[in-house]
Design a protein around this motif. Structure first.
Motif, PDB file in Angstrom:
ATOM      1  N   HIS A 151       0.832  -1.210   0.000  1.00 46.97           N
ATOM      2  CA  HIS A 151       0.000   0.000   0.000  1.00 46.97           C
ATOM      3  C   HIS A 151       0.866   1.259   0.000  1.00 46.97           C
ATOM      4  CE1 HIS A 151      -4.305  -1.163   0.447  1.00 46.97           C
ATOM      5  NE2 HIS A 151      -3.750  -2.341   0.683  1.00 46.97           N
ATOM      6  N   ILE A 152       1.957   1.238   0.723  1.00 50.84           N
ATOM      7  CA  ILE A 152       2.863   2.395   0.724  1.00 50.84           C
ATOM      8  C   ILE A 152       3.435   2.592  -0.677  1.00 50.84           C
ATOM      9  CG2 ILE A 152       5.086   3.266   1.570  1.00 50.84           C
ATOM     10  CD1 ILE A 152       4.431   1.920   4.267  1.00 50.84           C
ATOM     11  N   ARG A 153       3.869   1.497  -1.304  1.00 49.35           N
ATOM     12  CA  ARG A 153       4.444   1.558  -2.651  1.00 49.35           C
ATOM     13  C   ARG A 153       3.447   2.110  -3.661  1.00 49.35           C
ATOM     14  NH1 ARG A 153       6.815  -3.164  -1.829  1.00 49.35           N
ATOM     15  NH2 ARG A 153       5.038  -4.333  -2.579  1.00 49.35           N
ATOM     16  N   GLU A 154       2.188   1.696  -3.539  1.00 47.82           N
ATOM     17  CA  GLU A 154       1.170   2.085  -4.514  1.00 47.82           C
ATOM     18  C   GLU A 154       0.510   3.418  -4.183  1.00 47.82           C
ATOM     19  OE1 GLU A 154      -1.523  -1.198  -4.629  1.00 47.82           O
ATOM     20  OE2 GLU A 154      -0.104  -2.491  -5.678  1.00 47.82           O
ATOM     21  N   GLY A 155       0.904   4.028  -3.084  1.00 43.43           N
ATOM     22  CA  GLY A 155       0.335   5.320  -2.719  1.00 43.43           C
ATOM     23  C   GLY A 155      -0.973   5.205  -1.959  1.00 43.43           C
TER      24      GLY A 155
END
Length: 193
Positions: free
Chosen positions: A24-28
């Motif tokens: 989720h952090i990677r995908e914003g």
């Protein structure tokens, strides 16, 4: 001998929590949505997942968090658009592309641009905001007028009720006078006979 809690977190659950949050952090995305996703998978509440992440798991994945943030930043640079303006489908496409899973096709770009074109601009939001402000002011004025009219009607009703009571009182006194005169005549007539 130590007793293990029945609802204790296992290493596999910690790993799943870490993987989903980092994705989720990677995908914003938000951590809250990650906690909800993990909660559904593990039949735990999002709050429990958030507590576990913040109290234990996050400390073990600091380097992974930094890497995920860098990947998110790189993804945004590649796309050339801020994540706020990106539709979810485009975020997923871009994420997959940055991981080498899928190349960005012209159709993906066209789809993104069509969706981007349909999103309201800041100017449209400002115009809508101004319209709503005017509408609120108009409704507030109308409300004030209605309150004033209501107060006037209440005052008129109160005066009418007072007049009605006074009229009833006058009629009662007149009736009593007529009755007493009638009684007086009857007594006089009775005395004369």
């Amino acid at each position: 001998m130590t007793i293990t809690r029945q609802d204790a977190w296992t290493q596999d659950e910690d790993l799943l929590l870490a993987e989903v949050v980092l994705r989720h952090i990677r995908e914003g995305g938000t951590q809250l949505s990650a906690f909800e996703e993990v909660g559904r998978a593990l039949t735990r509440t999002a709050a429990a997942c958030g507590f576990r992440w913040n109290s234990y798991v996050r400390k073990q994945y600091q380097s992974g968090i930094e890497l995920a943030k860098k990947q998110r930043k790189e993804l945004r640079k590649q796309i050339g658009v801020h994540s706020v303006n990106m539709p979810n489908s485009m975020k997923q496409t871009a994420s997959a592309s940055s991981e080498g899973k899928r190349d960005l096709s012209i159709q993906d770009v066209i789809q993104f641009l069509e969706q981007f074109k349909e999103t309201p601009s800041a100017q449209e939001f400002q115009l809508e905001r101004e319209k709503l402000k005017e509408q609120i002011q108009s409704l507030q004025k109308e409300l004030e007028d209605l309150r004033s009219e209501n107060q006037t009607l209440r005052n008129q009703l109160e005066m009418t009720e007072e007049d009605y009571k006074a009229l009833i009182d006058i009629m009662d006194r007149a009736r009593k006078m007529v009755v007493s005169k009638e009684d007086g005549r009857m007594k006089k007539a009775a005395q004369e006979t």
